[in-house]
Design a protein around this motif. Structure first.
Motif, PDB file in Angstrom:
ATOM      1  N   LEU A 134       0.587  -0.932  -0.208  1.00 37.32           N
ATOM      2  CA  LEU A 134      -0.168  -0.273  -0.391  1.00 37.32           C
ATOM      3  C   LEU A 134       0.982   1.621   0.233  1.00 37.32           C
ATOM      4  CD1 LEU A 134      -2.385  -1.145   2.302  1.00 37.32           C
ATOM      5  CD2 LEU A 134      -3.342  -1.112   0.284  1.00 37.32           C
ATOM      6  N   PHE A 135       1.910   1.351   0.744  1.00 42.91           N
ATOM      7  CA  PHE A 135       2.867   1.972   0.917  1.00 42.91           C
ATOM      8  C   PHE A 135       4.258   2.223   1.510  1.00 42.91           C
ATOM      9  CE2 PHE A 135       0.393   1.923   4.286  1.00 42.91           C
ATOM     10  CZ  PHE A 135       1.850   2.073   5.849  1.00 42.91           C
ATOM     11  N   SER A 136       5.571   2.685   1.243  1.00 50.81           N
ATOM     12  CA  SER A 136       6.052   2.131   1.190  1.00 50.81           C
ATOM     13  C   SER A 136       6.973   3.233   2.761  1.00 50.81           C
ATOM     14  CB  SER A 136       7.556   2.943   0.423  1.00 50.81           C
ATOM     15  OG  SER A 136       7.520   2.134  -1.076  1.00 50.81           O
ATOM     16  N   GLN A 137       7.737   2.859   3.562  1.00 45.78           N
ATOM     17  CA  GLN A 137       8.175   3.271   4.987  1.00 45.78           C
ATOM     18  C   GLN A 137       9.265   3.167   5.352  1.00 45.78           C
ATOM     19  OE1 GLN A 137       5.627   1.005   7.333  1.00 45.78           O
ATOM     20  NE2 GLN A 137       5.922   2.716   9.299  1.00 45.78           N
ATOM     21  N   TYR A 138      10.111   4.677   5.395  1.00 48.31           N
ATOM     22  CA  TYR A 138      11.182   4.611   5.972  1.00 48.31           C
ATOM     23  C   TYR A 138      11.263   5.209   7.408  1.00 48.31           C
ATOM     24  CZ  TYR A 138      10.743   9.508   5.210  1.00 48.31           C
ATOM     25  OH  TYR A 138      10.098  10.682   5.288  1.00 48.31           O
ATOM     26  N   TYR A 139      12.773   4.525   8.014  1.00 46.24           N
ATOM     27  CA  TYR A 139      13.058   5.405   9.531  1.00 46.24           C
ATOM     28  C   TYR A 139      13.846   5.771   9.422  1.00 46.24           C
ATOM     29  CZ  TYR A 139      11.551   0.294  10.538  1.00 46.24           C
ATOM     30  OH  TYR A 139      10.456  -0.672  10.255  1.00 46.24           O
TER      31      TYR A 139
END
Length: 109
Positions: free
Chosen positions: A36-41
């Motif tokens: 659904l989406f990309s995520q980063y830290y």
């Protein structure tokens, strides 16, 4: 509605759960999955931290600092596993069960 746990994949396989939204790396390929989406830290610290500023933070500096660990039980263990694979260990000062307290802890330490 249930939180994602280590049992979620099993519960989906036996029909206890019909639908899951989240990071489930152990979910078998036979389940329909869609990103659904990309995520980063990111790393957060208090505004006037004496050793961390807006420049980039290398891995050695990252490891030296004290950390707040958020125990979400599943999903966010990639960073920890990668550090272990490199023979590194974070200095975890406190472990909390959710992200709700992180802001105040970081602001005041």
């Amino acid at each position: 509605i249930r939180p994602i746990t280590r049992e979620t994949s099993y519960q989906m396989a036996n029909g206890e759960i019909d639908f899951a939204i989240g990071f489930l790396p152990e979910l078998e390929q036979s389940f329909y999955q869609q990103q659904l989406f990309s995520q980063y830290y990111v790393v957060i610290s208090r505004k006037d931290h004496p050793r961390i500023c807006e420049k980039s933070l290398d891995i050695e500096a990252y490891i030296r600092e004290s950390h707040v660990d958020v125990d979400t039980s599943i999903g966010h263990y990639h960073i920890e596993n990668e550090l272990i694979n490199r023979g590194l260990k974070r200095n975890v000062l406190i472990s909390i069960p959710s992200y709700l307290g992180v802001g105040l802890i970081v602001q005041e330490t």
